[in-house]
Design an enzyme around this catalytic site. Structure first.
Site, mmCIF file in Angstrom:
data_model
loop_
_atom_site.group_PDB
_atom_site.id
_atom_site.type_symbol
_atom_site.label_atom_id
_atom_site.label_comp_id
_atom_site.label_asym_id
_atom_site.label_seq_id
_atom_site.Cartn_x
_atom_site.Cartn_y
_atom_site.Cartn_z
ATOM 1 N N CYS A 1 -3.511 33.735 -19.335
ATOM 2 C CA CYS A 1 -4.779 33.040 -19.122
ATOM 3 C C CYS A 1 -5.313 32.595 -20.483
ATOM 4 O O CYS A 1 -4.949 33.149 -21.524
ATOM 5 C CB CYS A 1 -5.761 33.986 -18.432
ATOM 6 S SG CYS A 1 -7.463 33.388 -18.313
ATOM 7 N N THR B 1 -8.070 33.203 -21.723
ATOM 8 C CA THR B 1 -8.756 34.314 -22.374
ATOM 9 C C THR B 1 -7.790 35.125 -23.229
ATOM 10 O O THR B 1 -8.160 35.625 -24.296
ATOM 11 C CB THR B 1 -9.428 35.213 -21.327
ATOM 12 O OG1 THR B 1 -10.323 34.426 -20.536
ATOM 13 C CG2 THR B 1 -10.224 36.328 -21.992
ATOM 14 N N GLU C 1 -3.907 39.266 -15.965
ATOM 15 C CA GLU C 1 -3.544 38.754 -14.639
ATOM 16 C C GLU C 1 -2.188 39.337 -14.268
ATOM 17 O O GLU C 1 -1.187 39.076 -14.944
ATOM 18 C CB GLU C 1 -3.443 37.222 -14.643
ATOM 19 C CG GLU C 1 -4.773 36.517 -14.647
ATOM 20 C CD GLU C 1 -4.625 35.017 -14.430
ATOM 21 O OE1 GLU C 1 -5.635 34.368 -14.168
ATOM 22 O OE2 GLU C 1 -3.485 34.492 -14.534
ATOM 23 N N CYS D 1 -23.020 52.915 -8.660
ATOM 24 C CA CYS D 1 -24.153 52.612 -9.539
ATOM 25 C C CYS D 1 -25.080 51.582 -8.887
ATOM 26 O O CYS D 1 -24.756 50.971 -7.857
ATOM 27 C CB CYS D 1 -23.667 52.108 -10.894
ATOM 28 S SG CYS D 1 -22.912 50.466 -10.867
ATOM 29 N N CYS E 1 -20.775 46.185 -12.852
ATOM 30 C CA CYS E 1 -20.769 47.635 -12.676
ATOM 31 C C CYS E 1 -21.300 48.230 -13.971
ATOM 32 O O CYS E 1 -20.935 47.774 -15.060
ATOM 33 C CB CYS E 1 -19.347 48.129 -12.402
ATOM 34 S SG CYS E 1 -19.181 49.940 -12.296
#
Length: 397
Positions: free
Chosen positions: A62, A64, A87, A119, A130
């Site tokens: 990816c 990123t 990924e 949470c 989260c």
């Protein structure tokens, strides 16, 4: 180098022999910014409490990953050596104390944006973050003890983790909150894309923009994220989907993914937002999705939306420190702008629904896989993406 098998039987046999032990395997290690990834032997520790060790079957690259490899993300050089990748699809080799929702032999998807389920964020219907396991690009060690689960076989030195996942390795260790079970284990190559690009793109169109039938959409950047978003908008019944990209070759693939009209910013000196307004009768689109991660592109995306109700969704990752290219008064005419992580999808509780719908024949998601290579050619896969020649290159381990 050994290769992975797609069968849970082989994975289970492997787990019987290796559970609780250090595993020696191969990983593609990023030793420094812009340096070719090095395929080397590493040692992978057993999972600790509430952790899972996976045997990776397929992984992909990816943008990123490219950004981290180029040190375009905040942590910079201190996060090397590192195992990138987020990924993938794999099989559970073993689980640590307290893990009950997945077990040895299960086929799973690793996710960079975890979900503990307990949470305030996880209980919220309006967020997919989260408190403990959300994506954190600055984190390079495990949460339970602040240590790495990877070591170099050559010198014994630790190798850092990446985005809660580190999938450029035959084996990896994750928090159990970052692992999603697959029921049933089908379409494994495609399933790897639900770790990021498909879930993020489709989720941005469905969960965040909430595209409705008859609406108009402009998608800036026709990479895998943008094309997944286009397919999501198409399935929702958008009447006009305008794709914007400086690479006209992507228009062919865009058409197959539901894009109805195209704009190449290089073809005219007229600003893109003016061209989009002309294409929509003067008003602009109902939704724009910025999938590039560029502030100048973001401004064009924002200005391309209709006053009164136009919405811009930030989908791409921004490596620059530049602030939003907007004047506060530009928001007074009713346009809005928002961002999204993982397409607003709650990984453990909602990803199954997204995956099931996206694997239906009308979604055409297989178009996103443009190349397949063995893991040994990971540097070639990185270059294909960097050169704009690949959407997703699937590598089998």
């Amino acid at each position: 180098m050994t290769t992975a098998t797609d069968t849970s039987t082989a994975a289970a046999a492997s787990s019987n022999a290796t559970a609780g032990k250090v595993i020696t395997c191969y990983a593609a290690v990023a030793r420094g910014p812009h340096e070719p990834l090095v395929l080397e032997e590493i040692e992978v520790d057993p999972p600790q409490k509430m952790e899972v060790r996976l045997r990776i079957l397929y992984t992909s690259v990816c943008h990123t990953d490219l950004s981290a490899w180029r040190s375009e993300v905040p942590e910079g050089e201190r996060a090397f050596p590192r195992i990138l990748g987020h990924e993938a699809v794999g099989v559970v080799e073993s689980v640590g104390e307290g893990v009950t929702d997945v077990g040895e032999g299960d086929h799973v998807i690793p996710i960079f944006n975890g979900e503990c389920g307990d949470c305030a964020y996880c209980r919220s219907a309006t967020s997919n973050l989260c408190r403990r396991y959300r994506v954190d690009p600055l984190r390079s060690v495990m949460r339970s003890d602040g240590a790495c689960r990877f070591r170099s076989r050559a010198d014994g030195r630790p190798i850092f983790h990446f985005l809660n996942t580190s999938t450029f390795s035959q084996y990896t260790v994750l928090d159990s909150a970052c692992v999603v079970n697959i029921h049933p284990p089908r379409h494994l190559k495609m399933m790897s894309l639900f770790s990021c690009c498909v879930s993020t793109g489709v989720g941005a169109a469905w969960n965040v923009a909430n595209v409705q039938a008859g609406s108009s959409v402009a998608i800036f950047g026709l990479g895998a994220l943008g094309l997944a978003a286009a397919q999501g908008a198409k399935v929702r019944g958008a009447s006009k989907i305008i794709g914007v990209d400086i690479n006209s070759q992507k228009f062919i693939k865009g058409k197959a993914m539901g894009v109805t009209d195209f704009v190449n910013p290089m073809d005219s000196s007229k600003p893109v937002h003016e061209r989009i307004r002309e294409m929509t009768g003067g008003g602009g689109v109902d939704h724009s999705l910025e999938c590039v991660g560029n502030p100048q592109v973001l401004r064009e995306a924002f200005l391309s939306t209709h006053d009164g109700w136009g919405q811009t969704v930030l989908v791409g990752i921004y490596s620059t420190s530049q602030l939003l290219p907007l004047h506060p008064m530009e928001l007074f005419d009713g346009r809005s702008i928002t961002g999204t992580i993982f397409g607003g999808v709650k990984g453990k509780s909602q990803l199954h629904h997204i995956a099931h719908r996206c694997l239906q024949p009308d979604m055409n998601m297989e178009e996103l896989i443009t190349h397949e290579l063995p893991f040994e050619k990971i540097n070639e896969a990185m270059q294909l993406l960097a050169d704009g020649k690949a959407l997703r290159c699937i590598m089998h381990l």
